[in-house]
Design a protein around this motif. Structure first.
Motif, PDB file in Angstrom:
ATOM      1  N   LYS A 112       0.825  -1.212   0.000  1.00 58.32           N
ATOM      2  CA  LYS A 112       0.000   0.000   0.000  1.00 58.32           C
ATOM      3  C   LYS A 112       0.857   1.259   0.000  1.00 58.32           C
ATOM      4  O   LYS A 112       0.479   2.269  -0.585  1.00 58.32           O
ATOM      5  CB  LYS A 112      -0.944   0.001   1.192  1.00 58.32           C
ATOM      6  CG  LYS A 112      -2.045  -1.011   1.047  1.00 58.32           C
ATOM      7  CD  LYS A 112      -3.010  -0.988   2.194  1.00 58.32           C
ATOM      8  CE  LYS A 112      -3.892  -2.193   2.073  1.00 58.32           C
ATOM      9  NZ  LYS A 112      -5.262  -1.969   2.209  1.00 58.32           N
ATOM     10  N   MET A 113       2.016   1.196   0.660  1.00 57.63           N
ATOM     11  CA  MET A 113       2.919   2.351   0.707  1.00 57.63           C
ATOM     12  C   MET A 113       3.840   2.408  -0.513  1.00 57.63           C
ATOM     13  O   MET A 113       4.598   3.346  -0.664  1.00 57.63           O
ATOM     14  CB  MET A 113       3.778   2.294   1.980  1.00 57.63           C
ATOM     15  CG  MET A 113       3.022   2.516   3.258  1.00 57.63           C
ATOM     16  SD  MET A 113       4.105   2.424   4.715  1.00 57.63           S
ATOM     17  CE  MET A 113       5.138   3.866   4.454  1.00 57.63           C
ATOM     18  N   GLU A 114       3.772   1.392  -1.346  1.00 64.08           N
ATOM     19  CA  GLU A 114       4.638   1.267  -2.523  1.00 64.08           C
ATOM     20  C   GLU A 114       6.114   1.221  -2.124  1.00 64.08           C
ATOM     21  O   GLU A 114       6.977   1.834  -2.737  1.00 64.08           O
ATOM     22  CB  GLU A 114       4.364   2.394  -3.521  1.00 64.08           C
ATOM     23  CG  GLU A 114       2.940   2.352  -4.044  1.00 64.08           C
ATOM     24  CD  GLU A 114       2.624   3.474  -5.012  1.00 64.08           C
ATOM     25  OE1 GLU A 114       3.527   4.229  -5.396  1.00 64.08           O
ATOM     26  OE2 GLU A 114       1.441   3.585  -5.385  1.00 64.08           O
ATOM     27  N   VAL A 115       6.391   0.455  -1.057  1.00 72.46           N
ATOM     28  CA  VAL A 115       7.742   0.292  -0.517  1.00 72.46           C
ATOM     29  C   VAL A 115       8.324  -1.014  -1.046  1.00 72.46           C
ATOM     30  O   VAL A 115       7.665  -2.055  -0.999  1.00 72.46           O
ATOM     31  CB  VAL A 115       7.686   0.268   1.028  1.00 72.46           C
ATOM     32  CG1 VAL A 115       8.980  -0.226   1.628  1.00 72.46           C
ATOM     33  CG2 VAL A 115       7.330   1.637   1.557  1.00 72.46           C
ATOM     34  N   THR A 116       9.556  -0.942  -1.537  1.00 68.37           N
ATOM     35  CA  THR A 116      10.206  -2.148  -2.050  1.00 68.37           C
ATOM     36  C   THR A 116      11.477  -2.504  -1.284  1.00 68.37           C
ATOM     37  O   THR A 116      12.081  -3.523  -1.564  1.00 68.37           O
ATOM     38  CB  THR A 116      10.553  -1.975  -3.537  1.00 68.37           C
ATOM     39  OG1 THR A 116      11.410  -0.843  -3.678  1.00 68.37           O
ATOM     40  CG2 THR A 116       9.304  -1.788  -4.377  1.00 68.37           C
ATOM     41  N   GLU A 117      11.874  -1.655  -0.323  1.00 68.95           N
ATOM     42  CA  GLU A 117      13.080  -1.904   0.470  1.00 68.95           C
ATOM     43  C   GLU A 117      12.722  -2.041   1.938  1.00 68.95           C
ATOM     44  O   GLU A 117      11.821  -1.369   2.423  1.00 68.95           O
ATOM     45  CB  GLU A 117      14.053  -0.721   0.383  1.00 68.95           C
ATOM     46  CG  GLU A 117      14.567  -0.385  -0.956  1.00 68.95           C
ATOM     47  CD  GLU A 117      15.511   0.815  -0.885  1.00 68.95           C
ATOM     48  OE1 GLU A 117      16.010   1.154   0.193  1.00 68.95           O
ATOM     49  OE2 GLU A 117      15.740   1.409  -1.934  1.00 68.95           O
ATOM     50  N   SER A 118      13.482  -2.862   2.657  1.00 64.95           N
ATOM     51  CA  SER A 118      13.341  -2.942   4.105  1.00 64.95           C
ATOM     52  C   SER A 118      13.780  -1.625   4.715  1.00 64.95           C
ATOM     53  O   SER A 118      14.627  -0.926   4.162  1.00 64.95           O
ATOM     54  CB  SER A 118      14.216  -4.072   4.657  1.00 64.95           C
ATOM     55  OG  SER A 118      13.832  -5.301   4.126  1.00 64.95           O
ATOM     56  N   GLY A 119      13.205  -1.271   5.860  1.00 60.94           N
ATOM     57  CA  GLY A 119      13.628  -0.059   6.548  1.00 60.94           C
ATOM     58  C   GLY A 119      12.565   0.502   7.457  1.00 60.94           C
ATOM     59  O   GLY A 119      11.505  -0.089   7.648  1.00 60.94           O
ATOM     60  N   GLU A 120      12.868   1.673   8.018  1.00 60.14           N
ATOM     61  CA  GLU A 120      11.969   2.389   8.906  1.00 60.14           C
ATOM     62  C   GLU A 120      11.265   3.484   8.104  1.00 60.14           C
ATOM     63  O   GLU A 120      11.926   4.250   7.401  1.00 60.14           O
ATOM     64  CB  GLU A 120      12.760   3.049  10.044  1.00 60.14           C
ATOM     65  CG  GLU A 120      13.542   2.075  10.884  1.00 60.14           C
ATOM     66  CD  GLU A 120      14.460   2.811  11.837  1.00 60.14           C
ATOM     67  OE1 GLU A 120      14.121   2.916  13.028  1.00 60.14           O
ATOM     68  OE2 GLU A 120      15.509   3.302  11.359  1.00 60.14           O
ATOM     69  N   TYR A 121       9.953   3.559   8.251  1.00 60.07           N
ATOM     70  CA  TYR A 121       9.167   4.496   7.457  1.00 60.07           C
ATOM     71  C   TYR A 121       8.171   5.259   8.321  1.00 60.07           C
ATOM     72  O   TYR A 121       7.637   4.722   9.305  1.00 60.07           O
ATOM     73  CB  TYR A 121       8.373   3.758   6.374  1.00 60.07           C
ATOM     74  CG  TYR A 121       9.230   3.132   5.316  1.00 60.07           C
ATOM     75  CD1 TYR A 121       9.546   3.826   4.162  1.00 60.07           C
ATOM     76  CD2 TYR A 121       9.733   1.854   5.470  1.00 60.07           C
ATOM     77  CE1 TYR A 121      10.338   3.262   3.168  1.00 60.07           C
ATOM     78  CE2 TYR A 121      10.533   1.276   4.492  1.00 60.07           C
ATOM     79  CZ  TYR A 121      10.835   1.988   3.360  1.00 60.07           C
ATOM     80  OH  TYR A 121      11.615   1.436   2.384  1.00 60.07           O
ATOM     81  N   ALA A 122       7.878   6.494   7.917  1.00 57.34           N
ATOM     82  CA  ALA A 122       6.808   7.275   8.512  1.00 57.34           C
ATOM     83  C   ALA A 122       5.532   6.972   7.736  1.00 57.34           C
ATOM     84  O   ALA A 122       5.554   6.871   6.515  1.00 57.34           O
ATOM     85  CB  ALA A 122       7.121   8.759   8.416  1.00 57.34           C
ATOM     86  N   LEU A 123       4.432   6.828   8.450  1.00 56.57           N
ATOM     87  CA  LEU A 123       3.154   6.555   7.792  1.00 56.57           C
ATOM     88  C   LEU A 123       2.547   7.828   7.210  1.00 56.57           C
ATOM     89  O   LEU A 123       1.941   7.798   6.148  1.00 56.57           O
ATOM     90  CB  LEU A 123       2.175   5.919   8.769  1.00 56.57           C
ATOM     91  CG  LEU A 123       2.562   4.521   9.258  1.00 56.57           C
ATOM     92  CD1 LEU A 123       1.574   4.048  10.312  1.00 56.57           C
ATOM     93  CD2 LEU A 123       2.617   3.550   8.089  1.00 56.57           C
ATOM     94  N   LYS A 124       2.715   8.946   7.913  1.00 55.26           N
ATOM     95  CA  LYS A 124       2.163  10.213   7.439  1.00 55.26           C
ATOM     96  C   LYS A 124       3.251  11.276   7.517  1.00 55.26           C
ATOM     97  O   LYS A 124       3.846  11.486   8.560  1.00 55.26           O
ATOM     98  CB  LYS A 124       0.968  10.628   8.298  1.00 55.26           C
ATOM     99  CG  LYS A 124       0.271  11.855   7.806  1.00 55.26           C
ATOM    100  CD  LYS A 124      -0.982  12.126   8.621  1.00 55.26           C
ATOM    101  CE  LYS A 124      -1.739  13.307   8.052  1.00 55.26           C
ATOM    102  NZ  LYS A 124      -2.949  13.571   8.825  1.00 55.26           N
TER     103      LYS A 124
END
Length: 65
Positions: free
Chosen positions: A51-63
């Motif tokens: 849903k976030m269109e993330v393809t790499e492992s890591g730490e992400y902010a939702l907003k």
């Protein structure tokens, strides 16, 4: 959770506050104004990553604002 860490407005990666550009995408559009925190470990198996269109492992902010 922010604790002065920055979020990239382009890719939503969470990065250290001493960075001048995102080491993941190169963007200089960084902000302390973010909410929500997710760690993606296996993006190929994650519905959130999809849903976030993330393809790499890591730490992400939702907003990111």
């Amino acid at each position: 959770m922010a604790s002065n860490r920055l979020a990239c407005r382009e890719c939503h990666h969470i990065i250290d506050p001493d960075e001048n550009a995102c080491p993941y995408c190169g963007s200089t559009s960084l902000t302390e104004d973010w909410a929500g925190y997710v760690v993606i470990t296996h993006p190929e198996e994650s519905e959130i990553a999809e849903k976030m269109e993330v393809t790499e492992s890591g730490e992400y902010a939702l907003k990111v604002r």
